[in-house]
Design a protein around this motif. Structure first.
Motif, short mmCIF file in Angstrom:
data_model
loop_
_atom_site.label_atom_id
_atom_site.label_comp_id
_atom_site.label_asym_id
_atom_site.label_seq_id
_atom_site.Cartn_x
_atom_site.Cartn_y
_atom_site.Cartn_z
N GLY A 499 -1.48 -11.08 -2.24
CA GLY A 499 -2.08 -9.98 -1.48
C GLY A 499 -1.02 -8.99 -1.06
O GLY A 499 0.16 -9.16 -1.27
N GLY A 500 -1.45 -7.93 -0.44
CA GLY A 500 -0.53 -6.90 0.03
C GLY A 500 -1.27 -5.95 0.93
O GLY A 500 -2.43 -6.15 1.25
N TYR A 501 -0.60 -4.92 1.37
CA TYR A 501 -1.19 -3.93 2.24
C TYR A 501 -0.34 -2.68 2.15
O TYR A 501 0.76 -2.69 1.59
CB TYR A 501 -1.25 -4.43 3.69
N THR A 502 -0.83 -1.62 2.70
CA THR A 502 -0.03 -0.41 2.85
C THR A 502 0.02 -0.06 4.33
O THR A 502 -0.90 -0.38 5.09
CB THR A 502 -0.62 0.77 2.06
N LEU A 503 1.10 0.59 4.73
CA LEU A 503 1.25 0.94 6.14
C LEU A 503 0.17 1.90 6.60
O LEU A 503 -0.17 1.94 7.78
CB LEU A 503 2.63 1.54 6.37
N GLY A 504 -0.38 2.66 5.66
CA GLY A 504 -1.47 3.55 6.02
C GLY A 504 -2.68 2.80 6.54
O GLY A 504 -3.39 3.29 7.43
N GLU A 505 -2.93 1.59 6.00
CA GLU A 505 -4.04 0.78 6.49
C GLU A 505 -3.82 0.34 7.93
O GLU A 505 -4.78 0.14 8.69
CB GLU A 505 -4.22 -0.45 5.61
N VAL A 506 -2.57 0.17 8.31
CA VAL A 506 -2.24 -0.29 9.66
C VAL A 506 -2.19 0.86 10.66
O VAL A 506 -2.28 0.66 11.86
CB VAL A 506 -0.87 -1.02 9.64
N GLY A 507 -2.05 2.07 10.15
CA GLY A 507 -1.89 3.21 11.04
C GLY A 507 -0.46 3.48 11.41
O GLY A 507 -0.18 4.15 12.41
N VAL A 508 0.48 2.96 10.61
CA VAL A 508 1.91 3.19 10.85
C VAL A 508 2.36 4.34 9.95
O VAL A 508 2.25 4.26 8.73
CB VAL A 508 2.75 1.93 10.56
#
Length: 696
Positions: A499-508
């Motif tokens: 899995g992974g994520y982007t900082l945009g999803e976190v609001g950073v």
């Protein structure tokens, strides 16, 4: 009384008063002279005690002007291979230390000591401009005539003058001779002789003996080594390379030293390929922020055992801030926070596994989740890292999700099946009254959102690419967007969790506050070239949302032997060769058992390795129990446990043959395993050995 008599009386009183004033002034002058005489005598005695240092390459700058003052004086500045020492001699008696306060008789003299600490701090800041790492400037209050006395107040070492030489030289040769010359030039300008202009560097009071330069490094044998002109790279490494691995892990180069003190006006990210010193920069930055803000710093990471190692390293390089930096894994941090808030939860990993198994067993044979191209493990990871890892609560959120890093595209009907599996699993957890680790993170995130945690002035996240979206969201909620608040450290290509994520999803929003480290001091060129083969075709989406193939390295500072890859047809031959390699590297100068790391893909493999070592009488310690303290035991553990660590010699036994094949399997799991193997290889500083069984 007549007017004449009154006048005579007034004059007599005036003369008596004048005489008293003259006697008082004479007494004060005598006292000042006595104090000056004592000060001059004690400073002279200190200079005589330190004079032998000049014979071994140290420079002694006596009677220097305090920066920013026309009259205040610094008794002695010592510059040498052990660092910079600002020495202020005190003719104090009846000194006592009470916690963070120090008294001289009945007088509290802590503020006097604190001024010396401030001077060392500002000097460290000035020397950072030429690349000196934090922690190399030391403030010393020397008590005249005393010995076997050592206390620490406000980051100042309070010691007897007779202990000065030992205190300075015990740090060893940390700086190269050429580096000392650069620092000396800066110190001559910063600390001019009393009465001289700072713009014109004065002569050295006690010249250092002329010592031979460090030997030139062996010419590199690999063409991939770039020219690296900073002499620090070739010469400063000489001393630390021979030290225990724990000392090496606190090393900084000039560019890293500047980055440690750099200020960011919001969340920032430090990234770079393996071996570029990201974790070490984060460690020094934690110490710097703790000193500069006076507030608490949270240093966290995904790996449960790494915080204990980093805490031990910080104790070595910055003992004065130990009480201000909290090292804790992100799961442990979430659990502690919930307990503080009185939130009731129960973690039971075995019950959670049963809850998922029950949900999985209800899936029909015709379900798309049963397709041959997928495994049960894949769907477990999908729920843990994609759905719960983001805290999704509605199917429409999941239906539209990009699913960064999951490789396989899922049509909406498959996503619906996954969501149904997730809901059954969640219901089973509730029925059992238990949580999984993802639940704990989500509960902690919600708790901080409801009631902010006003405890930390900064949060540093190491191996940030391994955290889930919810974990980063929790830590962002703790610190917000304040200047120098959140520092994310990591390398997307070293992601070894699904899995992974982007900082945009976190609001950073980093808004350009990203720094790339690109000089590899850890690995030899041969090790780095070999490791690159594991991930040559690896594509991933970085947490900043950019597709990439990994950060490049602009320079590799060392060369060495080629990695050894060995194939075996029997386990007995494999284990015999493993032991032979251990004995071989132990014959190398400067390599002890504690400098060897044997890393495996799984815990059962690590247990087998330890059994082989035990049978051969080779002492070892599991990385599960390693806390950063140097011992003469071989380190054994999984590659996952070794993230953030490094070793002079790395042995990778039980490597699956398919991972070393010329035409590797490019499926998702195999690609992740090759990435993990790359991480294991790049833990090696000087030597790398791989053993593979044909039937594995």
């Amino acid at each position: 009384m007549t007017i004449a008599g009154e006048s005579a009386g007034v004059e007599a009183r005036r003369q008596r008063s004048h005489a008293q004033e003259l006697r008082r002034q004479a007494h004060d002058a005598e006292q000042r002279a006595a104090r000056f005489e004592i000060a001059e005598r004690t400073e002279s005695e200190t200079a005589q005690l330190l004079a032998p240092l000049a014979g071994i390459g140290y420079h002694l700058l006596a009677d220097r002007r305090w920066p920013g003052s026309r009259t205040a004086q610094v008794d002695m500045v010592v510059v040498g291979r052990a660092g910079v020492f600002i020495v202020d001699t005190k003719a104090w008696r009846e000194v006592a230390v009470h916690g963070d306060r120090i008294t001289r008789g009945q007088e509290d003299v802590t503020d006097d000591i604190a001024r010396l600490a401030d001077l060392a701090y500002s000097t460290e800041a000035a020397l950072a401009d030429i690349g000196l790492a934090p922690g190399e400037v030391h403030a010393v209050a020397a008590l005249a005539g005393q010995k076997r006395m050592h206390a620490r107040v406000a980051s100042v070492d309070v010691i007897g003058t007779h202990d000065l030489v030992g205190h300075i030289t015990k740090r060893g040769a940390r700086l190269s001779a050429s580096r000392v010359d650069e620092i000396l030039a800066a110190m001559l300008t910063r600390f001019p002789v009393i009465g001289e202009d700072a713009a014109t560097p004065p002569q050295i009071v006690v010249p250092a003996a002329v010592l031979p330069r460090d030997p030139a490094p062996t010419p590199p044998c690999a063409t991939t080594i770039a020219t690296f002109n900073d002499e620090l790279t070739d010469q400063l490494l000489d001393g630390v390379l021979e030290a225990p691995i724990e000392d090496w892990m606190a090393f900084l180069d000039p560019a890293q030293a500047k980055l440690v003190r750099r200020s960011f006006n919001g969340p920032a990210r430090i990234r770079g390929a393996a071996g570029t010193g990201k974790t070490v920069v984060g460690l020094h930055r934690a110490a710097y922020l703790a000193r500069s803000t006076g507030g608490r710093v949270l240093f966290t990471t995904y790996i449960r055992t790494l915080p204990a190692v980093l805490e031990s390293l910080l104790e070595r390089l910055a003992p004065d801030v130990m009480g201000l930096v909290d090292f804790v894994g992100v799961h442990a941090f979430a659990s502690q926070l919930l307990k503080e808030r009185g939130v009731v939860f129960r973690i039971d990993a075995l019950e959670a596994q049963r809850a998922f198994a029950d949900a999985w067993n209800l899936i029909s044979a015709s379900s798309p989740l049963r397709a041959a191209r997928f495994t049960r493990r894949y769907w477990e990871e999908e729920i843990a890292h994609v759905i719960k890892g983001r805290g999704l609560t509605r199917f429409d959120e999941y239906a539209d999700l990009a699913r960064v890093g999951r490789r396989h595209a899922l049509p909406v009907e498959v996503r619906q099946a996954v969501w149904d599996l997730y809901e059954r699993y969640a219901a089973n957890l509730r029925e059992r009254g238990v949580c999984d680790f993802e639940d704990v993170v989500l509960l902690a995130r919600d708790a901080v959102r409801q009631m902010p945690l006003d405890r930390y002035s900064a949060v540093i996240v190491d191996e940030a690419q391994d955290l889930s979206c919810a974990m980063v969201s929790l830590l962002h909620a703790v610190i917000g967007d304040r200047p120098d608040g959140l520092t994310l450290i990591g390398d997307g290509q070293q992601t070894i969790y699904p899995g992974g994520y982007t900082l945009g999803e976190v609001g950073v929003n980093l808004a350009g506050r990203g720094v790339v480290l690109d000089v590899n001091h850890r690995n030899t060129a041969e090790i780095l070239d070999f490791a690159k083969q594991m991930v040559a075709d690896d594509q991933f989406v970085d947490i900043e949302g950019v597709d990439g193939a990994g950060d490049t390295v602009s320079a590799v500072t060392r060369s060495g032997e080629e990695p050894g890859v060995h194939h075996f047809t029997s386990r007995a031959d494999h284990d015999a060769a493993l032991l032979a390699r251990v004995e071989e590297v132990l014959r190398l100068i400067g390599t002890g058992r504690g400098d060897i790391g044997i890393l495996t893909a799984t815990n059962p493999q690590a247990d087998k390795v330890r059994a082989v070592l035990d049978a051969a009488g080779v002492p070892s310690v599991s990385l599960k129990n390693y806390a950063g303290k140097h011992t003469d035991h071989v380190r054994v553990g999984t590659i996952k446990r070794a993230k953030g660590l490094e070793f002079k010699q790395v042995l990778l036994p039980h490597v699956a043959a398919k991972l070393l094949a010329e035409a590797p399997d490019t499926e998702f799991v195999a690609a992740r395993e090759r990435r993990e193997l790359d991480v294991g290889m790049t833990r090696a500083r000087a030597g790398l050995w791989l053993g593979s069984l044909a039937n594995v």
